[in-house]
Design a protein around this motif. Structure first.
Motif, PDB file in Angstrom:
ATOM      1  N   ALA A  73      47.612  38.717  35.974  1.00  0.00           N
ATOM      2  CA  ALA A  73      46.530  38.514  36.926  1.00  0.00           C
ATOM      3  C   ALA A  73      45.549  37.437  36.482  1.00  0.00           C
ATOM      4  O   ALA A  73      44.836  36.868  37.305  1.00  0.00           O
ATOM      5  CB  ALA A  73      45.772  39.817  37.150  1.00  0.00           C
ATOM      6  N   VAL A  74      45.538  37.136  35.197  1.00  0.00           N
ATOM      7  CA  VAL A  74      44.528  36.216  34.686  1.00  0.00           C
ATOM      8  C   VAL A  74      44.634  34.841  35.344  1.00  0.00           C
ATOM      9  O   VAL A  74      43.638  34.259  35.761  1.00  0.00           O
ATOM     10  CB  VAL A  74      44.631  36.090  33.153  1.00  0.00           C
ATOM     11  N   ASP A  75      45.851  34.338  35.453  1.00  0.00           N
ATOM     12  CA  ASP A  75      46.023  33.029  36.061  1.00  0.00           C
ATOM     13  C   ASP A  75      45.544  33.028  37.495  1.00  0.00           C
ATOM     14  O   ASP A  75      44.921  32.067  37.961  1.00  0.00           O
ATOM     15  CB  ASP A  75      47.500  32.617  36.022  1.00  0.00           C
ATOM     16  N   SER A  76      45.816  34.106  38.160  1.00  0.00           N
ATOM     17  CA  SER A  76      45.404  34.204  39.545  1.00  0.00           C
ATOM     18  C   SER A  76      43.881  34.219  39.668  1.00  0.00           C
ATOM     19  O   SER A  76      43.306  33.540  40.517  1.00  0.00           O
ATOM     20  CB  SER A  76      46.015  35.467  40.140  1.00  0.00           C
ATOM     21  N   VAL A  77      43.241  34.989  38.816  1.00  0.00           N
ATOM     22  CA  VAL A  77      41.784  35.034  38.830  1.00  0.00           C
ATOM     23  C   VAL A  77      41.214  33.655  38.507  1.00  0.00           C
ATOM     24  O   VAL A  77      40.252  33.191  39.134  1.00  0.00           O
ATOM     25  CB  VAL A  77      41.265  36.078  37.820  1.00  0.00           C
ATOM     26  N   LEU A  78      41.835  33.009  37.534  1.00  0.00           N
ATOM     27  CA  LEU A  78      41.405  31.665  37.158  1.00  0.00           C
ATOM     28  C   LEU A  78      41.441  30.741  38.364  1.00  0.00           C
ATOM     29  O   LEU A  78      40.502  29.982  38.627  1.00  0.00           O
ATOM     30  CB  LEU A  78      42.328  31.140  36.063  1.00  0.00           C
ATOM     31  N   ASP A  79      42.503  30.820  39.092  1.00  0.00           N
ATOM     32  CA  ASP A  79      42.636  30.007  40.298  1.00  0.00           C
ATOM     33  C   ASP A  79      41.526  30.313  41.289  1.00  0.00           C
ATOM     34  O   ASP A  79      40.903  29.397  41.846  1.00  0.00           O
ATOM     35  CB  ASP A  79      43.994  30.281  40.961  1.00  0.00           C
ATOM     36  N   ALA A  80      41.301  31.584  41.497  1.00  0.00           N
ATOM     37  CA  ALA A  80      40.277  31.994  42.457  1.00  0.00           C
ATOM     38  C   ALA A  80      38.909  31.467  42.016  1.00  0.00           C
ATOM     39  O   ALA A  80      38.136  30.953  42.834  1.00  0.00           O
ATOM     40  CB  ALA A  80      40.246  33.502  42.586  1.00  0.00           C
ATOM     41  N   LEU A  81      38.634  31.553  40.741  1.00  0.00           N
ATOM     42  CA  LEU A  81      37.338  31.100  40.250  1.00  0.00           C
ATOM     43  C   LEU A  81      37.171  29.607  40.468  1.00  0.00           C
ATOM     44  O   LEU A  81      36.090  29.141  40.829  1.00  0.00           O
ATOM     45  CB  LEU A  81      37.196  31.422  38.758  1.00  0.00           C
ATOM     46  N   MET A  82      38.243  28.870  40.240  1.00  0.00           N
ATOM     47  CA  MET A  82      38.138  27.435  40.433  1.00  0.00           C
ATOM     48  C   MET A  82      37.925  27.106  41.896  1.00  0.00           C
ATOM     49  O   MET A  82      37.155  26.208  42.232  1.00  0.00           O
ATOM     50  CB  MET A  82      39.366  26.738  39.869  1.00  0.00           C
ATOM     51  N   SER A  83      38.583  27.853  42.761  1.00  0.00           N
ATOM     52  CA  SER A  83      38.360  27.644  44.186  1.00  0.00           C
ATOM     53  C   SER A  83      36.913  27.907  44.547  1.00  0.00           C
ATOM     54  O   SER A  83      36.285  27.142  45.288  1.00  0.00           O
ATOM     55  CB  SER A  83      39.269  28.562  45.002  1.00  0.00           C
ATOM     56  N   ILE A  84      36.381  28.984  44.000  1.00  0.00           N
ATOM     57  CA  ILE A  84      34.992  29.318  44.286  1.00  0.00           C
ATOM     58  C   ILE A  84      34.067  28.223  43.772  1.00  0.00           C
ATOM     59  O   ILE A  84      33.160  27.775  44.475  1.00  0.00           O
ATOM     60  CB  ILE A  84      34.627  30.675  43.656  1.00  0.00           C
ATOM     61  N   MET A 114      30.636  27.665  36.001  1.00  0.00           N
ATOM     62  CA  MET A 114      31.703  26.676  36.096  1.00  0.00           C
ATOM     63  C   MET A 114      31.137  25.276  35.916  1.00  0.00           C
ATOM     64  O   MET A 114      31.750  24.435  35.277  1.00  0.00           O
ATOM     65  CB  MET A 114      32.401  26.762  37.458  1.00  0.00           C
ATOM     66  N   ARG A 170      42.137  29.861  30.220  1.00  0.00           N
ATOM     67  CA  ARG A 170      42.780  31.155  30.324  1.00  0.00           C
ATOM     68  C   ARG A 170      42.365  32.050  29.156  1.00  0.00           C
ATOM     69  O   ARG A 170      42.103  33.236  29.320  1.00  0.00           O
ATOM     70  CB  ARG A 170      44.294  30.956  30.335  1.00  0.00           C
ATOM     71  N   LEU A 198      38.892  33.316  29.704  1.00  0.00           N
ATOM     72  CA  LEU A 198      38.906  34.349  30.731  1.00  0.00           C
ATOM     73  C   LEU A 198      39.470  35.650  30.179  1.00  0.00           C
ATOM     74  O   LEU A 198      38.931  36.731  30.430  1.00  0.00           O
ATOM     75  CB  LEU A 198      39.736  33.858  31.918  1.00  0.00           C
ATOM     76  N   VAL A 226      41.466  44.922  36.636  1.00  0.00           N
ATOM     77  CA  VAL A 226      41.795  43.494  36.670  1.00  0.00           C
ATOM     78  C   VAL A 226      42.606  43.186  37.917  1.00  0.00           C
ATOM     79  O   VAL A 226      42.344  42.216  38.634  1.00  0.00           O
ATOM     80  CB  VAL A 226      42.575  43.080  35.411  1.00  0.00           C
ATOM     81  N   ASP A 268      41.512  40.782  40.979  1.00  0.00           N
ATOM     82  CA  ASP A 268      42.405  39.716  41.402  1.00  0.00           C
ATOM     83  C   ASP A 268      42.660  39.777  42.901  1.00  0.00           C
ATOM     84  O   ASP A 268      42.485  38.781  43.623  1.00  0.00           O
ATOM     85  CB  ASP A 268      43.714  39.834  40.621  1.00  0.00           C
ATOM     86  N   LEU A 317      39.426  39.154  44.958  1.00  0.00           N
ATOM     87  CA  LEU A 317      38.988  37.776  44.825  1.00  0.00           C
ATOM     88  C   LEU A 317      39.871  36.843  45.651  1.00  0.00           C
ATOM     89  O   LEU A 317      39.376  35.947  46.343  1.00  0.00           O
ATOM     90  CB  LEU A 317      39.021  37.375  43.344  1.00  0.00           C
ATOM     91  N   VAL A 361      38.517  34.585  48.627  1.00  0.00           N
ATOM     92  CA  VAL A 361      38.635  33.123  48.639  1.00  0.00           C
ATOM     93  C   VAL A 361      39.376  32.676  49.892  1.00  0.00           C
ATOM     94  O   VAL A 361      38.986  31.695  50.541  1.00  0.00           O
ATOM     95  CB  VAL A 361      39.349  32.615  47.374  1.00  0.00           C
ATOM     96  N   GLU A 366      37.762  30.216  52.632  1.00  0.00           N
ATOM     97  CA  GLU A 366      38.394  28.936  52.923  1.00  0.00           C
ATOM     98  C   GLU A 366      38.719  28.783  54.403  1.00  0.00           C
ATOM     99  O   GLU A 366      38.483  27.733  54.987  1.00  0.00           O
ATOM    100  CB  GLU A 366      39.655  28.755  52.071  1.00  0.00           C
TER     101      GLU A 366
END
Lengths: 166, 166
Positions: free
Chosen positions: A25-36, B40, B127, B130, B142, B146, B149, B153, B157
């Motif tokens: 899930a970490v990568d997914s959360v990372l993606d979401a955070l970057m989108s935000i 960020m 990563r 995070l 988590v 995920d 979030l 998002v 969007e």
DNA sequence: CAACATGCATGCATCATGCATCTAGTTGTA
DNA sequence: TACAACTAGATGCATGATGCATGCATGTTG
């Protein structure tokens, strides 16, 4: 508690690290955070206050009156930068500057009535946008998002504070 | 666990809107989002790529090869700005530029091996950060974060896309 | 009192950005 | 084909935000 050595071990290569219990899930959360982050940057907020101004006023709302140096610390900006912002906001009538009775060098910065009104207006607009994007959610999910997000931000903040200290 | 909303309840006035079914949590989420945006922005990410560069490389990673104009569209930046970024990244060896076989005016931009490696390194560092901040969470939370979030998002969007169109 | 530290402002250089403009290549039309 | 309109991308220019170095007034400490 994970040590720095563990952290370095993570940096090595194997991204699906067994020591990370949450890796999928970490990568997914990372993606979401970057989108935000991106969405926040591109002033999707829909208000007329520029981000820096908004942030300053918001900080002042929560803190009563602050010194320029304190504001700079909060915003992670140079004192000179905040000094110029404060000058602008003062000219615009959004804040008041009063000499600090305790310290002749310092000044207390606080929201003016006008500033408070502008801030509330901007907040209302952002809130409306957010509310619209949460249309169709049921209360439990919103509540859950709120709780998890707050916990997460708290964790990130204490972690970064910890890292800055070192 | 105290949420940001609990804090704000003490600070501001009565900002809640009766017509909003989620009003109590919305302000809290708003605050959390702003905190995330701020975190960020201030390159807490811990990598050496500046935000713009990172974003460009990340976009290219997901999309294969793109035109400068397409990149500009993705990033909500002017073509000229992206053009200069691309020039920089080309000089730094992070991307390749090849003339578009379909259109002599255009060029295809894609990640170089070096760029891919740099991006992976930056991603790994983010990563790791995070992961550390999610220490102590159990898997279900988590996962829940995920899911919520991602959904959130997505909603934001599509809402902004909808607003831009109008 | 002298020396040093601190809060804030200002000069200066740097950098990201957008707009206007330019060049080269493409597309549409008479 | 010839010519006009259009498009992709690059560059000149102005603007605005930022940080660093410095200056000035004030405060603190020996």
């Amino acid at each position: 508690m994970q040590t720095v050595r563990d952290l370095e071990r993570n940096l090595g290569g194997d991204t699906a690290d067994r020591s990370d219990p949450h890796s999928p899930a970490v990568d997914s959360v990372l993606d979401a955070l970057m989108s935000i982050g991106r969405l926040m940057r591109h002033r999707v907020q829909g208000d007329h206050l520029d981000p820096g101004t908004f942030w300053l006023l918001k900080t002042l709302l929560g803190s009563g009156s602050l010194r320029v140096t304190e504001l700079a610390g909060c915003a992670n900006l140079d004192t000179s930068t905040v000094s110029r912002h404060v000058t602008q906001l003062d000219r615009a009538g959004l804040i008041h500057r009063t000499p600090d009775p305790q310290d002749g060098r310092a000044q207390r910065v606080e929201l003016s009535e006008h500033g408070r009104a502008e801030l509330q207006s901007a907040l209302t607009q952002r809130r409306a946008l957010l509310t619209r994007s949460l249309e169709g959610w049921d209360d439990a999910d919103v509540e859950q998002l709120d709780v998890l997000l707050a916990r997460f931000v708290g964790n990130i903040e204490s972690l970064t504070a910890e890292l800055e200290q070192a």
